[in-house]
Design an enzyme around this catalytic site. Structure first.
Site, short mmCIF file in Angstrom:
data_model
loop_
_atom_site.label_atom_id
_atom_site.label_comp_id
_atom_site.label_asym_id
_atom_site.label_seq_id
_atom_site.Cartn_x
_atom_site.Cartn_y
_atom_site.Cartn_z
N THR A 387 -1.90 8.75 -1.69
CA THR A 387 -1.59 9.82 -0.77
C THR A 387 -0.91 10.89 -1.61
OG1 THR A 387 -1.41 8.20 0.97
CG2 THR A 387 -0.16 10.22 1.30
N THR A 405 -4.08 12.27 2.50
CA THR A 405 -4.39 10.97 1.89
C THR A 405 -5.87 10.65 1.89
OG1 THR A 405 -3.87 8.61 1.96
CG2 THR A 405 -4.08 9.71 4.08
N ASN A 407 -6.01 7.31 1.26
CA ASN A 407 -5.47 5.97 1.37
C ASN A 407 -5.26 5.37 -0.01
OD1 ASN A 407 -4.26 3.94 2.73
ND2 ASN A 407 -6.11 2.81 3.17
N ASP A 429 -6.14 1.08 7.15
CA ASP A 429 -4.84 1.30 7.79
C ASP A 429 -4.82 0.81 9.24
OD1 ASP A 429 -3.15 2.18 5.84
OD2 ASP A 429 -3.38 4.31 6.25
N SER A 458 -0.48 5.51 10.58
CA SER A 458 -0.12 5.99 9.25
C SER A 458 1.38 5.82 9.02
CB SER A 458 -0.48 7.48 9.15
OG SER A 458 0.00 8.02 7.95
N1 GLY Z 1 -2.89 5.81 4.01
C1 GLY Z 1 -1.50 5.71 4.00
C2 GLY Z 1 -0.89 6.11 5.29
O1 GLY Z 1 -1.44 6.91 6.01
O2 GLY Z 1 0.14 5.61 5.63
#
Ligand code: GLY
Length: 579
Positions: A387, A405, A407, A429, A458
């Protein structure tokens, strides 16, 4: 003309990167900075505006927009677009993000451009016939990708900006078309992902270089430049419809993915009411669901607010133990209750109420670890790794905090053939099965189960703190589930432990997320402190580095801005610029 001058990396006495990368000279510049000759600043102060992001070229592109009369929203858009080119590991147009802002006329804003599950996604799509999780599919390749939100988010943001979008995207197009030199860490990162790029792509992407990358090589992304031009010429439709959409759908067909034309066409960013709470007279503004970040911050800050943590001292065993215990309790609630509010009922009010949080800390014992097995998600009253973050402030008084992000690093590792951009692996996620940890070790339940069109939970925590109702701190970081705890610690370091923004960012961080029941620490976390906490019953595990936090702090005399300081984390090539 290309002239290689020099290529060296320097570290100061504190081990902080102060390197200068003098590489190749070419004609295009952003302000004073050439993509072929740039240096990395960790701290910069001005009076007019500042940008802090994960890459020097992206920060300088943003600063240049401020210099050309743009505001913080212009700079945030241009910086994100530049990051999509110069920082492919996390900067993106194939992922998603969140923006939190406070405008010069006193409005607090939250824009949600989180990815959504495709229409053909199903709750058990990552389980085999026996119900075993297939994490390779949620984490890598075509099926791992949610419907990207970034481009819609940029256009939603643009209504607060001043400059023409064409101007804001031009630097990114140039950087993609003409290239830029990469640093040693970028070369290492691309080389490390080369086997995955080969495995998860139907056409070998530009990120794979025969013989490997080295510092000073030039990365040119012609296909990405053409995609960016379609966005420049056709707006969001240049991404969600037409040729780009066709290339995405073709890629899905070749690789067994499920995103279709309708998913792309239907995608919309959402403007939401931000999380806003008071901490000792400061106003903290954060991201609401589907990010857990704002609510976790509220829970953690409120659980320490009346406990005199400032007088315990920075990195005292007492203060760190208290912070670990509030982190543990907040993350237990995350696992049980938090998800996309458009799809599930999240008891936000109850989870943030003073009485609930007081009750939550009633079993806290100073000097003794509370095992996670004893910390269940709270009882509620019925109630109606990769991210990237950028912080921006301008002379008009706008402050913008954006975390975006893919991810994991380089997301799904799948590049859309012919379009040159990486797709996210954000589907991981979601909770693929109750109790099964995702790539960050986080568990979840029904609230975060997969449903078509739903946004996955998230941890991203773009945050702004107001002092006397005016922006004071703009903060955020990458780091998966460690994001809220890093922002929490950065804010306490500044507010309670009276640290400079630079120290607050660079001091060693720690993290507890309920499960697994262990404290993750950076390598420079003090050993004597660790031993004191082990004696209280805490278990520790090392984690390479936690976050890459970017902070801007704004100083005022009366209403007048007298200084805007940008700080960039020591942990990467992150760069602070100001004027
Ligand atoms: N992909 C990490 C988050 O959104 O927390």
């Amino acid at each position: 003309m290309k002239i290689t001058i020099n290529n060296k990396f320097l570290f100061n006495a504190k081990g902080m990167y102060t390197g200068i990368l003098f590489l190749v000279l070419q004609s295009t510049t952003f302000g004073q900075v050439s993509p072929f000759q740039y240096s990395i600043n960790k701290q910069a102060t001005g009076k007019q505006g500042a940008v802090s992001s994960a890459h020097p070229l992206a920060s300088e592109v943003g600063l240049d927009m401020l210099k050309q009369g743009g505001n913080a929203f212009d700079a945030a858009i241009a910086t994100q677009l530049a990051l999509a080119v110069v920082y492919p590991g996390a900067g993106n147009i194939g992922g998603g993000g969140f923006l939190v802002a406070h405008t010069t006329d006193g409005k607090s804003i939250a824009i949600d451009y989180r990815e959504r599950a495709p229409g053909r996604a199903t709750r058990d799509m990552y389980l085999d016939k026996e119900g075993n999780p297939l994490l390779n599919l949620s984490q890598h390749g075509h099926l791992a990708s949610g419907v990207p939100g970034t481009v819609a988010g940029l256009f939603s943001t643009h209504k607060y900006a001043k400059l023409d979008f064409v101007k804001l995207i031009e630097p990114a197009i140039k950087l993609a078309e003409e290239g830029f030199v990469i640093t040693a860490s970028e070369a290492r990162s691309l080389n490390g992902s080369a086997p995955s790029f080969i495995k998860y792509n139907t056409q070998t992407p530009v990120f794979v270089k025969s013989g490997g990358w080295k510092a000073g090589d030039t990365l040119i992304q012609k296909e990405l430049a053409v995609t960016l031009k379609r966005i420049r010429d056709n707006g969001a439709k240049g991404f969600y419809e037409g040729e780009t959409a066709r290339l995405v759908v073709e890629e899905m067909k070749r690789g067994g993915g499920i995103i279709n034309f309708e998913d792309l066409k239907k995608y919309e960013a959402a403007e939401r009411a931000p999380v806003v709470f008071d901490y000792k007279g400061y106003t903290v503004i954060g991201m609401p669901m589907p990010s857990s970040g704002g609510l976790l911050m509220q829970q953690m800050m409120k659980m320490v607010e009346d406990r005199q943590i400032g007088t315990m001292g920075f990195h005292s065993p007492e203060a760190v133990q208290l912070m670990i215990e509030v982190e543990r309790r907040a993350y237990a609630d995350r696992a049980e209750f938090m998800g996309d509010k458009d799809f599930v009922k999240v008891p936000v009010k109850s989870l943030a109420s003073d009485s609930y949080l007081k009750e939550r800390m009633s079993d806290f014992i100073p000097g003794k670890a509370t095992p996670s097995a004893m910390v269940k998600p709270g009882n509620l009253q019925a109630e109606s790794d990769e991210t990237t973050h950028l912080s921006v402030a301008d002379r008009y008084g706008n402050a913008v905090s954006v975390t975006t992000t893919l991810n994991g690093g380089y997301g799904s590792k799948t590049v859309v053939g012919g379009a040159g951009f990486l797709l996210n692996n954000e589907m991981d996620d979601f909770s693929v099965k109750p109790g099964v940890p995702n790539m960050f070790g986080a568990v979840g339940k029904e609230a975060n189960a997969i449903q078509p069109g739903k946004r996955m939970l998230s941890s991203m925590t773009p945050t702004i703190v107001l002092k006397k109702r005016k922006p004071w701190l703009v903060v955020g970081t990458p780091g998966g589930t460690t994001i809220p705890t890093s922002v929490f610690q950065t804010l306490l370091n500044i507010i309670e432990f009276k640290q400079s923004a630079l120290d607050a960012v660079n001091n060693p961080k720690f993290h507890h997320q309920w499960l697994p029941d262990q404290v993750m620490v950076e390598q420079d976390f003090p050993k004597t402190l660790q031993q004191s906490l082990e004696a209280m019953g805490y278990k520790f595990t090392n984690r390479g580095q936690i976050g890459r936090t970017e902070v801007i702090s704004i100083t005022r005399e009366g209403k007048k801005i007298t200084a805007i300081e940008a700080v960039a984390d020591k942990r990467g090539d992150d760069h602070a610029s100001a004027y």
